[in-house]
Design an enzyme around this catalytic site. Structure first.
Site, PDB file in Angstrom:
ATOM      1  N   HIS A  58       8.727   3.161   9.518  1.00  0.00           N
ATOM      2  CA  HIS A  58       8.676   4.572   9.882  1.00  0.00           C
ATOM      3  C   HIS A  58       7.654   5.279   9.004  1.00  0.00           C
ATOM      4  O   HIS A  58       7.315   4.819   7.923  1.00  0.00           O
ATOM      5  CB  HIS A  58      10.052   5.215   9.673  1.00  0.00           C
ATOM      6  CG  HIS A  58      11.117   4.611  10.525  1.00  0.00           C
ATOM      7  ND1 HIS A  58      11.566   5.218  11.671  1.00  0.00           N
ATOM      8  CD2 HIS A  58      11.815   3.460  10.416  1.00  0.00           C
ATOM      9  CE1 HIS A  58      12.496   4.462  12.226  1.00  0.00           C
ATOM     10  NE2 HIS A  58      12.667   3.389  11.476  1.00  0.00           N
ATOM     11  N   THR A 111       6.825 -10.379   0.845  1.00  0.00           N
ATOM     12  CA  THR A 111       6.139  -9.102   1.060  1.00  0.00           C
ATOM     13  C   THR A 111       4.622  -9.254   1.144  1.00  0.00           C
ATOM     14  O   THR A 111       3.921  -8.264   1.287  1.00  0.00           O
ATOM     15  CB  THR A 111       6.472  -8.116  -0.070  1.00  0.00           C
ATOM     16  OG1 THR A 111       6.049  -8.688  -1.312  1.00  0.00           O
ATOM     17  CG2 THR A 111       7.959  -7.795  -0.107  1.00  0.00           C
TER      18      THR A 111
END
Length: 136
Positions: A58, A111
């Site tokens: 988001h 990551t």
């Protein structure tokens, strides 16, 4: 051959053009979020139970309900090469590429990119060794 632990993965963002899973891949009860990118899983790759592939995010510059609604459409692809093994309860956060024959240890959080033939473990995941393949 299908194994008892295999279940259909739960895919957020559609099981169509945003997720490309080779039919030879073995997937446990994975959670695949492809709302902000494309998730690709290569030939003969294996995902253990509880694996999360997160290619969704988001816009963090928003607040409240606007943040919740501000889902980015692209830019967080996850590409898993051929022959990759991702252990139980590991999480892969896009954007990220995992090279062929890499191993992600159970519970790890990936990551960043993982080179081919590497074994990674930990939070965040780091290379702990390289695989010496018998066939050279």
């Amino acid at each position: 051959m299908r194994f008892a632990y295999e279940r259909q993965p739960y895919i957020v963002g559609g099981n169509g053009p945003r997720s490309r899973i080779d039919p030879t891949a073995t997937i446990g009860n994975a959670h695949i979020n492809a709302t902000s990118g494309i998730v690709t899983i290569g030939r003969y790759s294996m995902l253990g139970p509880g694996v999360s592939l997160v290619a969704g995010t988001h816009d963090m510059s928003k607040r409240g309900v606007e943040r919740k609604r501000a889902i980015l459409d692209e830019g967080h692809d996850i590409t898993i090469g051929n022959g990759v093994f991702i252990g139980s309860n590991a999480t892969v956060i896009g954007p990220c590429r995992i090279g062929d024959d890499a191993v992600i240890a159970a519970g790890s959080v990936v990551t960043k990119d993982v080179p081919a033939g590497a074994v990674v473990a930990g939070v965040p995941a780091r290379i702990v060794r390289r695989i010496d393949f018998a066939d050279g």
